[in-house]
Design a protein around this motif. Structure first.
Motif, PDB file in Angstrom:
ATOM      1  N   LYS A 182       2.067   1.850  -3.471  1.00  0.00           N
ATOM      2  CA  LYS A 182       0.968   2.370  -4.286  1.00  0.00           C
ATOM      3  C   LYS A 182       0.759   3.857  -4.023  1.00  0.00           C
ATOM      4  N   ASP A 183       0.767   4.216  -2.734  1.00  0.00           N
ATOM      5  CA  ASP A 183       0.566   5.625  -2.369  1.00  0.00           C
ATOM      6  C   ASP A 183       1.686   6.488  -2.943  1.00  0.00           C
ATOM      7  N   GLU A 184       2.942   5.953  -2.914  1.00  0.00           N
ATOM      8  CA  GLU A 184       4.070   6.723  -3.455  1.00  0.00           C
ATOM      9  C   GLU A 184       3.923   6.929  -4.959  1.00  0.00           C
ATOM     10  N   ARG A 185       3.478   5.866  -5.680  1.00  0.00           N
ATOM     11  CA  ARG A 185       3.295   5.989  -7.126  1.00  0.00           C
ATOM     12  C   ARG A 185       2.166   6.971  -7.456  1.00  0.00           C
ATOM     13  N   TYR A 186       1.069   6.898  -6.661  1.00  0.00           N
ATOM     14  CA  TYR A 186      -0.067   7.803  -6.890  1.00  0.00           C
ATOM     15  C   TYR A 186       0.353   9.259  -6.654  1.00  0.00           C
ATOM     16  N   ALA A 187       1.129   9.478  -5.567  1.00  0.00           N
ATOM     17  CA  ALA A 187       1.581  10.837  -5.263  1.00  0.00           C
ATOM     18  C   ALA A 187       2.502  11.352  -6.358  1.00  0.00           C
ATOM     19  N   LYS A 188       3.331  10.458  -6.912  1.00  0.00           N
ATOM     20  CA  LYS A 188       4.256  10.853  -7.971  1.00  0.00           C
ATOM     21  C   LYS A 188       3.509  11.242  -9.239  1.00  0.00           C
ATOM     22  N   ARG A 189       2.465  10.420  -9.602  1.00  0.00           N
ATOM     23  CA  ARG A 189       1.672  10.740 -10.809  1.00  0.00           C
ATOM     24  C   ARG A 189       0.918  12.039 -10.637  1.00  0.00           C
ATOM     25  N   THR A 190       0.341  12.220  -9.436  1.00  0.00           N
ATOM     26  CA  THR A 190      -0.425  13.427  -9.160  1.00  0.00           C
ATOM     27  C   THR A 190       0.464  14.669  -9.256  1.00  0.00           C
ATOM     28  N   LYS A 191       1.670  14.554  -8.714  1.00  0.00           N
ATOM     29  CA  LYS A 191       2.604  15.672  -8.768  1.00  0.00           C
ATOM     30  C   LYS A 191       2.998  16.017 -10.195  1.00  0.00           C
ATOM     31  N   GLN A 195       0.829  -1.210   0.000  1.00  0.00           N
ATOM     32  CA  GLN A 195       0.000   0.000   0.000  1.00  0.00           C
ATOM     33  C   GLN A 195       0.865   1.263   0.000  1.00  0.00           C
ATOM     34  N   LYS A 243       1.180  15.377 -12.896  1.00  0.00           N
ATOM     35  CA  LYS A 243       0.014  15.923 -13.588  1.00  0.00           C
ATOM     36  C   LYS A 243      -0.168  17.397 -13.266  1.00  0.00           C
TER      37      LYS A 243
END
Length: 460
Positions: free
Chosen positions: A444-453, A441, A455
């Motif tokens: 996953k959170d690190e990858r989501y934060a990276k994509r969001t940043k 988890q 974007k």
């Protein structure tokens, strides 16, 4: 580098040197020989294997009047082995200069053998301090008025063994203008004070900071908790040295190691100070035959003895006087060759290796374990025990206690230990799964934060 021709030596001497395999002087020889030829007293401190013996033999031979049967030079050595070696070097020139006579006085047998020939003086005598004092001072066997040069070879050893008590009386009857040449691998203040009364503050050649030959590779081997004799066997099996000198500080340990090697199928030469003159000569002949790959010895052989093609020097321990380590190591890598010096140690014998390291010896590190010799990346640094186990959390401890209680019974039943282990393993697996899920988890959170940043950066 120049040649011996550049010293304006007699053509016959240059030719003799060439036929004996000497064409180019070593750095020590290139510096010392010109001064020695001028008749100046001097001190030469130079690493072992640097050619000190020929640095004085060549000037002595150049200045010797072969037509004059009179004593002209004296060479003083600290041991019978070294005196014999120097004598052999000097005698090699006799076939080129038939009138040249050198004699050896390092044992009672040699004194007796040469007694009849003392009516005709040799031009050069070589010997140990006690024998030379008896011969020249007590008996006055030769006229000393024609002596031009005196050599003190391995002078630091002469001092350490108290031999200047025999040398002082000899100096008192030598000609006043006699040249003195002092050669030593090490030079401490005590030795400087001792020789100053002979030569004053004369020329000093220092051959650099290295106390052993430059081409020696130094290694420390952690033998762990294996016995020294067992470690030696393992080392010999793993290393397979071409020609090894194995040193120990105590004669008893040398003899014991020799017996242990013989019991395990080896045939070493054991060389200690307890051997009589005949045994010493026989042992040296066997060593120099090239048929003996392993020689066990005390520090007697560490000083000035020139043995060809020593590939490895092994110190089963380190001497109390660490200057002897440099002499041990100097038995290999002589005259530009390469060689290895190996020192055994374990957790109980760290102080002396550390002291050598502080003196600048560039050791690398090995370990000897289960018969395998391998490089040790940790060396003398404190070895930490690493474990993959992580401490239990408070919640996990509670669950384990609960599982133990549930698996327990008031009565001892068959298989209760197995049930208890299974219950504890079940709790551990539960927490392991939670840890894995948590780690997944987190990623996953690190990858989501990276994509969001990324974007948000694109929208800007």
């Amino acid at each position: 580098m120049g040649t011996f021709k550049g010293f304006n030596l007699a053509p016959e001497l240059v030719s003799a040197l060439h036929k004996l395999g000497y064409d180019n002087p070593s750095p020590a020889q290139a510096t010392v020989i010109p001064k020695a030829l001028e008749g100046k007293s001097l001190v030469c401190q130079s690493e072992t294997g640097s050619g000190k013996t020929h640095a004085y033999l060549i000037p002595l031979l150049q200045k010797t009047d072969f037509n004059l049967p009179r004593l002209q030079s004296i060479i003083i050595c600290p041991s019978r082995e070294l005196a014999r070696q120097v004598y052999d070097f000097a005698s090699a020139f006799s076939r080129f200069f038939p009138k040249f006579k050198a004699r050896l006085y390092s044992s009672e047998a040699e004194v007796s053998q040469n007694q009849q020939g003392n009516s005709i003086a040799p031009q050069m005598i070589i010997g140990t301090p006690g024998r030379l004092k008896a011969l020249l001072v007590d008996q006055y066997s030769f006229d000393l008025h024609g002596v031009r040069s005196v050599i003190l070879d391995e002078a630091d050893m002469l001092l350490e063994m108290g031999y200047f008590e025999d040398i002082d009386p000899l100096y008192s009857i030598l000609p006043e203008k006699c040249q003195t040449m002092v050669f030593s691998a090490t030079m401490n203040q005590g030795l400087k004070n001792q020789i100053e009364k002979y030569i004053g503050s004369q020329f000093l050649f220092e051959g650099g900071e290295n106390k052993s030959a430059t081409n020696v590779r130094h290694h420390l081997i952690d033998i762990k908790h294996v016995g020294v004799k067992e470690a030696l066997i393992a080392f010999l099996e793993a290393r397979r040295p071409y020609f090894a000198l194995v040193f120990s500080s105590k004669k008893a340990d040398v003899i014991e190691a020799g017996s242990f090697l013989r019991a395990n199928g080896y045939d070493p030469v054991v060389f200690t100070g307890d051997l009589d003159s005949r045994e010493r000569k026989a042992s040296l002949r066997r060593i120099r035959s090239g048929k003996v790959p392993i020689v066990l010895c005390s520090d007697l052989l560490a000083r000035g003895i020139d043995l060809e093609d020593v590939s490895d020097v092994v110190s089963l321990d380190l001497p109390s006087d660490l200057s002897y380590y440099y002499h041990r190591a100097g038995r290999t890598a002589r005259f530009g060759k390469d060689g290895d010096s190996w020192v055994f140690y374990n957790a109980d014998s760290l102080s002396k290796p550390k002291e050598l390291l502080s003196q600048g010896v560039a050791f690398d590190f090995y370990s000897l374990k289960n018969g395998v010799l391998s490089q040790d990346t940790v060396g003398l640094a404190e070895k930490k025990k690493y474990t993959k186990k992580k401490p239990f959390s408070d919640e996990e401890i509670k669950e384990i206690k609960k599982a133990k209680a549930m698996a327990s019974s008031s009565q001892v039943k068959p298989g209760y230990k197995k049930k208890k282990k299974q219950a504890i393993a079940k709790v551990k697996n539960k927490f392991r799964r939670k840890a894995i899920q948590k780690s997944i988890q987190k990623k996953k959170d690190e990858r989501y934060a990276k994509r969001t940043k990324a974007k948000l950066a694109g929208d800007e």
